[in-house]
Design a protein around this motif. Structure first.
Motif, mmCIF file in Angstrom:
data_model
loop_
_atom_site.group_PDB
_atom_site.id
_atom_site.type_symbol
_atom_site.label_atom_id
_atom_site.label_comp_id
_atom_site.label_asym_id
_atom_site.label_seq_id
_atom_site.Cartn_x
_atom_site.Cartn_y
_atom_site.Cartn_z
ATOM 1 N N GLY A 23 17.153 17.014 -1.019
ATOM 2 C CA GLY A 23 15.878 17.549 -1.468
ATOM 3 C C GLY A 23 15.655 17.345 -2.956
ATOM 4 N N LEU A 24 16.711 17.552 -3.734
ATOM 5 C CA LEU A 24 16.596 17.377 -5.184
ATOM 6 C C LEU A 24 16.343 15.923 -5.550
ATOM 7 C CD1 LEU A 24 16.800 18.590 -8.027
ATOM 8 C CD2 LEU A 24 19.287 18.251 -7.913
ATOM 9 N N LEU A 25 17.059 15.001 -4.907
ATOM 10 C CA LEU A 25 16.886 13.576 -5.219
ATOM 11 C C LEU A 25 15.493 13.078 -4.850
ATOM 12 C CD1 LEU A 25 20.312 12.034 -4.186
ATOM 13 C CD2 LEU A 25 19.359 12.198 -6.488
ATOM 14 N N GLU A 26 14.970 13.581 -3.759
ATOM 15 C CA GLU A 26 13.618 13.192 -3.358
ATOM 16 C C GLU A 26 12.628 13.535 -4.468
ATOM 17 O OE1 GLU A 26 10.779 13.794 0.555
ATOM 18 O OE2 GLU A 26 12.033 15.449 -0.139
ATOM 19 N N GLN A 27 12.780 14.735 -5.043
ATOM 20 C CA GLN A 27 11.908 15.150 -6.135
ATOM 21 C C GLN A 27 12.213 14.372 -7.411
ATOM 22 O OE1 GLN A 27 9.287 17.523 -5.922
ATOM 23 N NE2 GLN A 27 8.833 16.468 -7.822
ATOM 24 N N SER A 44 8.319 8.873 4.752
ATOM 25 C CA SER A 44 8.523 7.853 3.728
ATOM 26 C C SER A 44 9.898 7.941 3.079
ATOM 27 C CB SER A 44 7.448 7.970 2.647
ATOM 28 O OG SER A 44 7.495 9.246 2.034
ATOM 29 N N THR A 45 10.688 8.965 3.428
ATOM 30 C CA THR A 45 12.035 9.110 2.875
ATOM 31 C C THR A 45 13.060 8.570 3.860
ATOM 32 O OG1 THR A 45 11.398 11.070 1.597
ATOM 33 C CG2 THR A 45 13.750 10.731 1.980
ATOM 34 N N ALA A 58 18.050 6.202 -4.982
ATOM 35 C CA ALA A 58 18.806 7.393 -5.368
ATOM 36 C C ALA A 58 20.147 7.414 -4.647
ATOM 37 C CB ALA A 58 18.019 8.657 -5.036
ATOM 38 N N VAL A 59 21.114 8.110 -5.260
ATOM 39 C CA VAL A 59 22.455 8.232 -4.683
ATOM 40 C C VAL A 59 22.909 9.688 -4.766
ATOM 41 C CG1 VAL A 59 24.870 7.517 -4.801
ATOM 42 C CG2 VAL A 59 23.074 5.878 -5.348
ATOM 43 N N VAL A 69 0.800 -1.224 0.000
ATOM 44 C CA VAL A 69 0.000 0.000 0.000
ATOM 45 C C VAL A 69 0.832 1.273 0.000
ATOM 46 C CG1 VAL A 69 -1.993 -1.060 1.130
ATOM 47 C CG2 VAL A 69 -0.179 -0.051 2.524
ATOM 48 N N ARG A 70 2.122 1.206 0.277
ATOM 49 C CA ARG A 70 2.915 2.426 0.332
ATOM 50 C C ARG A 70 4.358 2.140 -0.064
ATOM 51 N NH1 ARG A 70 3.775 6.420 5.572
ATOM 52 N NH2 ARG A 70 4.321 8.277 4.409
ATOM 53 N N ARG A 71 4.946 3.059 -0.816
ATOM 54 C CA ARG A 71 6.321 2.889 -1.286
ATOM 55 C C ARG A 71 7.207 3.965 -0.671
ATOM 56 N NH1 ARG A 71 8.075 2.405 -7.669
ATOM 57 N NH2 ARG A 71 10.245 1.787 -7.335
ATOM 58 N N THR A 72 8.345 3.557 -0.138
ATOM 59 C CA THR A 72 9.271 4.519 0.445
ATOM 60 C C THR A 72 10.321 4.944 -0.585
ATOM 61 O OG1 THR A 72 10.730 2.754 1.232
ATOM 62 C CG2 THR A 72 9.013 3.529 2.745
ATOM 63 N N THR A 73 11.054 5.984 -0.264
ATOM 64 C CA THR A 73 12.181 6.438 -1.072
ATOM 65 C C THR A 73 13.452 6.259 -0.257
ATOM 66 O OG1 THR A 73 10.859 8.072 -2.281
ATOM 67 C CG2 THR A 73 13.245 8.415 -2.240
ATOM 68 N N ARG A 74 14.375 5.467 -0.775
ATOM 69 C CA ARG A 74 15.616 5.161 -0.065
ATOM 70 C C ARG A 74 16.783 5.859 -0.769
ATOM 71 N NH1 ARG A 74 15.367 0.292 3.021
ATOM 72 N NH2 ARG A 74 17.468 -0.298 2.349
ATOM 73 N N ILE A 75 17.416 6.799 -0.057
ATOM 74 C CA ILE A 75 18.513 7.594 -0.620
ATOM 75 C C ILE A 75 19.812 7.225 0.087
ATOM 76 C CG2 ILE A 75 19.426 9.919 -0.979
ATOM 77 C CD1 ILE A 75 16.554 10.957 -0.961
ATOM 78 N N LEU A 76 20.844 6.941 -0.695
ATOM 79 C CA LEU A 76 22.178 6.681 -0.157
ATOM 80 C C LEU A 76 23.026 7.940 -0.322
ATOM 81 C CD1 LEU A 76 24.227 4.632 1.022
ATOM 82 C CD2 LEU A 76 24.914 4.148 -1.334
#
Length: 294
Positions: free
Chosen positions: A279-283, A78-79, A122-123, A45-52
């Motif tokens: 912030g940019l990678l999240e977008q 969610s980030t 994202a990286v 039901v929900r997707r997270t955003t995983r940033i390295l």
């Protein structure tokens, strides 16, 4: 004590339930229900955003400084942000072109051996340089959103400033003056020296000096002097051109307040490339999901 009764029955969900009822006559009624469900299913039901956030030098203290800056950001739950510090074979401080290339070689080899990039969306390459890892990761992992803190700071500066205002970079050693100036012109596709980019001012320090080894008073003095020279060029945005400067915004703003007054000091944009990059990678991740077919 009143009489108690016990009754067993099945409810619609099949869950085992113990129900106790006490009536006004002090009668206790106990009933249990037994689960007859054999299988169950789950629904996504929900997707997270995983940033390295990738620190390509081997300094754990510098990574820690980056982590402190990120923890102060207002991000959606969610980030998810993870950090990476390069193996010991990478330089502890990236101070010139040779260090840049060595760090790229060491980290890229490690990333390929471990395969850890497969765990992220994202990286962010947290070295303020035209770092080869940005395009190397883009080429090897085209599904990822990738940028460096250098590139993110340029995008952020240009997007936040009115068209007539300019911006500049405060960084560490002499090497970076030409390296970063050339990098800016290449990134924006212009060799025009009269562009909104006001140039680079250096402190004469190394990246590692901001996290030990040099008296904090000396660090503050040199950062203030470089900032003043940049403000004298009329900039309305100062980019901190080193990941090791994370958390030093107040020093830069204090110079602007002293030079231009309290209101101008508040209005000055002091841009941390790490925060700008996150912030940019999240977008970017959201836009990839919106505009690309998976």
């Amino acid at each position: 004590m009143g009489n108690s009764t016990q009754q067993q029955f099945l409810d619609l969900n099949g869950a085992l339930v113990l129900r106790i009822h006490l009536d006004f006559s002090n009668n206790l009624d106990i009933s249990t229900e037994h689960d007859t469900t054999v299988t169950m299913s789950t629904t996504f039901v929900r997707r997270t955003t995983r940033i390295l956030v990738l620190n390509p030098n081997s300094s754990a203290s510098m990574t820690h400084g980056v982590e402190v800056a990120i923890r102060g950001m207002n991000l959606p739950l969610s980030t998810e942000i993870y950090t990476y510090t390069a193996p010991p074979a990478s330089p502890a401080s990236i101070n010139d072109g040779e260090d840049v290339q060595q760090s790229a070689d060491v980290v890229m080899r490690n990333l390929q051996e471990t395969g850890i990039l497969g765990e992220y969306d994202a990286v962010l390459v947290a070295c303020y340089s035209v770092h080869p890892l940005v395009h190397l990761i883009q080429e090897n992992r085209p599904h990822l959103a990738v940028t460096g803190i250098f590139e993110a700071s340029i995008v952020t500066s240009l997007s936040l400033l009115p068209y007539q205002d300019n911006w500049g970079i405060v960084t560490t050693g002499k090497f970076w003056e030409k390296h970063l100036s050339d990098g800016v012109h290449h990134f924006v596709g212009s060799e025009n020296t009269n562009s909104r980019f006001a140039g680079v001012e250096t402190t004469g320090l190394n990246a590692g000096d901001f996290h030990g080894g040099v008296d904090p008073a000396v660090v503050r003095q040199k950062l203030c002097e470089a900032t003043k020279r940049l403000l004298d060029r009329g900039v309305q945005a100062v980019v901190m051109g080193c990941a090791g400067m994370a958390g030093l915004e107040d020093i830069i703003r204090s110079v602007a307040t002293e030079e231009r007054g309290e209101e101008a000091g508040r209005k000055l944009l002091v841009i941390d490339g790490v925060k700008a990059g996150v912030g940019l990678l999240e977008q970017m991740v959201r836009n990839k999901r919106m505009f690309q077919r998976s």
